[in-house]
Design a protein around this motif. Sequence first.
Motif, PDB file in Angstrom:
ATOM      1  N   TYR A 175      13.719 -35.318 -11.248  1.00 55.52           N
ATOM      2  CA  TYR A 175      12.838 -36.663 -11.156  1.00 55.52           C
ATOM      3  C   TYR A 175      11.769 -36.414 -12.295  1.00 55.52           C
ATOM      4  O   TYR A 175      11.363 -37.344 -12.740  1.00 55.52           O
ATOM      5  N   SER A 176      11.063 -35.377 -12.418  1.00 51.49           N
ATOM      6  CA  SER A 176       9.928 -35.240 -13.090  1.00 51.49           C
ATOM      7  C   SER A 176      10.513 -35.154 -14.543  1.00 51.49           C
ATOM      8  O   SER A 176       9.699 -35.857 -15.395  1.00 51.49           O
TER       9      SER A 176
ATOM     10  N   THR B 236      17.272 -40.526 -11.404  1.00 54.63           N
ATOM     11  CA  THR B 236      17.562 -39.330 -10.558  1.00 54.63           C
ATOM     12  C   THR B 236      18.901 -39.560  -9.591  1.00 54.63           C
ATOM     13  O   THR B 236      19.606 -38.628  -9.387  1.00 54.63           O
TER      14      THR B 236
ATOM     15  N   LEU C 150      15.439 -31.817  -6.866  1.00 55.45           N
ATOM     16  CA  LEU C 150      15.183 -33.201  -6.822  1.00 55.45           C
ATOM     17  C   LEU C 150      13.952 -33.324  -7.600  1.00 55.45           C
ATOM     18  O   LEU C 150      13.869 -34.330  -8.916  1.00 55.45           O
ATOM     19  N   ALA C 151      12.724 -32.703  -7.416  1.00 55.80           N
ATOM     20  CA  ALA C 151      11.647 -32.769  -8.102  1.00 55.80           C
ATOM     21  C   ALA C 151      11.614 -32.392  -9.744  1.00 55.80           C
ATOM     22  O   ALA C 151      10.856 -33.137 -10.453  1.00 55.80           O
ATOM     23  N   GLN C 152      12.459 -31.760  -9.951  1.00 53.16           N
ATOM     24  CA  GLN C 152      12.620 -31.117 -11.263  1.00 53.16           C
ATOM     25  C   GLN C 152      13.363 -32.214 -12.051  1.00 53.16           C
ATOM     26  O   GLN C 152      12.966 -32.863 -13.408  1.00 53.16           O
TER      27      GLN C 152
ATOM     28  N   PHE D   1      22.441 -37.255  -9.693  1.00 48.59           N
ATOM     29  CA  PHE D   1      22.696 -36.300  -8.255  1.00 48.59           C
ATOM     30  C   PHE D   1      24.144 -36.942  -7.733  1.00 48.59           C
ATOM     31  O   PHE D   1      25.050 -36.086  -7.290  1.00 48.59           O
TER      32      PHE D   1
ATOM     33  N   TYR E  36      20.624 -30.291  -3.767  1.00 47.22           N
ATOM     34  CA  TYR E  36      19.564 -31.707  -3.997  1.00 47.22           C
ATOM     35  C   TYR E  36      18.215 -31.497  -3.746  1.00 47.22           C
ATOM     36  O   TYR E  36      17.388 -31.684  -4.674  1.00 47.22           O
ATOM     37  N   ARG E  37      17.914 -30.789  -2.792  1.00 42.20           N
ATOM     38  CA  ARG E  37      16.532 -30.380  -2.495  1.00 42.20           C
ATOM     39  C   ARG E  37      15.825 -29.589  -3.546  1.00 42.20           C
ATOM     40  O   ARG E  37      14.734 -29.591  -3.771  1.00 42.20           O
TER      41      ARG E  37
END
Lengths: 211, 181
Positions: free
Chosen positions: A52-53, A69, A48-50, A73, A44-45
């Motif tokens: 979400y982006s 997002t 996450l940013a990918q 997940f 997840y960590r």
Amino acid sequence: MARPVFGRVRAAGEAGSARVTHLDRDRALVEEARRDPASFDALYRRYLAQVYSYAYYELGDHHEAEDATERTFLAALANLDRFEERARPADGDGASTFRVWLFRIARNVVANQRRGRRRHPQAPIEAAALVADPLDIEGGAAVRDEAAAAWQAVGRLPADRRRAVVLRFVEEMSTAEIAGVLGRSEGAVRVLIHRALRTVARDLGRDGRPR
Amino acid sequence: MTLFEREGSEVEALLTDRYLERVLARATGGPSSGPVDALLNPVLRDAADQLRRDLVRVHPSFRFEERLASRLAEAAAALRMPTAVGAEGGVVPIGVLGGASLEGDDGDDGAYMFDDGELDRRELNRPLLIGGALTSAAISLAGAAWVAWRTRPARRGSAMVRAARAVREARLAAVHAGRLD
């Protein structure tokens, strides 16, 4: 259950000897998460940013991107047992079929969300400010304008081209990975991105034609 | 589109792909220029460079990140299977009679000799899984009853009576061990 896939990779300058490598860089994390679902946190960590982006570029709204997002997940965690590793030696050391699988989920989630609202994404102008230098007000404004124009140009692309561009430039995926996410051939993805670049160049006035 | 144009377009798509590979690799120390750069249309090159510069990755808020992490942790806890069915229970020794072996005193080989009067003198030295999942305890007791019924043909009463008696005896043995009430 994941197939045990190993590939022999010959390192440059290594004559005659080969090292065995895992094909999917996320294999260890995926297997750990299968044993203990609490370990899913590491995956997840990492992504996450990918995710979400991707959702943000597709939906153009922070709240909707958060929603997509979250759904992505949660679905990935619930269906982790269904994930099947399909990395090939040709994909290289950095390949992650888990990432491709995760983005396929994200693509479906985002598509459902878009279908629900029937609205094109807004060019998120405020995000363009992120790339500007806060100390260089004049230059920053120019950078912001240029970034906003780029975002708008990408936002106007047809859906399949826009997705391919976002996966290529924002997520830095290889052509093979994008093909996996979009369910297209690698050749088709290359053509999509090429056409998208042509359109963006025209939109930005880079081809010398008036906009 | 003619075949020639189509092939030209595919070649340009391939060149673009190679160029993008290199552009994206720059961030990780890749070469700053490549042999195909000159072949690629400069208009496409400039557009690729601008998108590379302007399409930034967006990170969600820290608050959202932690909230979703908690949500996933809850979902993960719900997904986690119980250790094993019945494994959360204890092993309760249900013994055959003290001094007596698995051989019955009436000569029945392998008979469990549970006698109400002698129950307090019995040592419970035969392990049997009780507790944990209700079904596993019920199956264990039913199994004990069946074994007793099959191996004690000399006792009085119908088969059902003998089976019920055996269940009762097994239960009393468990009570004796203080693990079942």
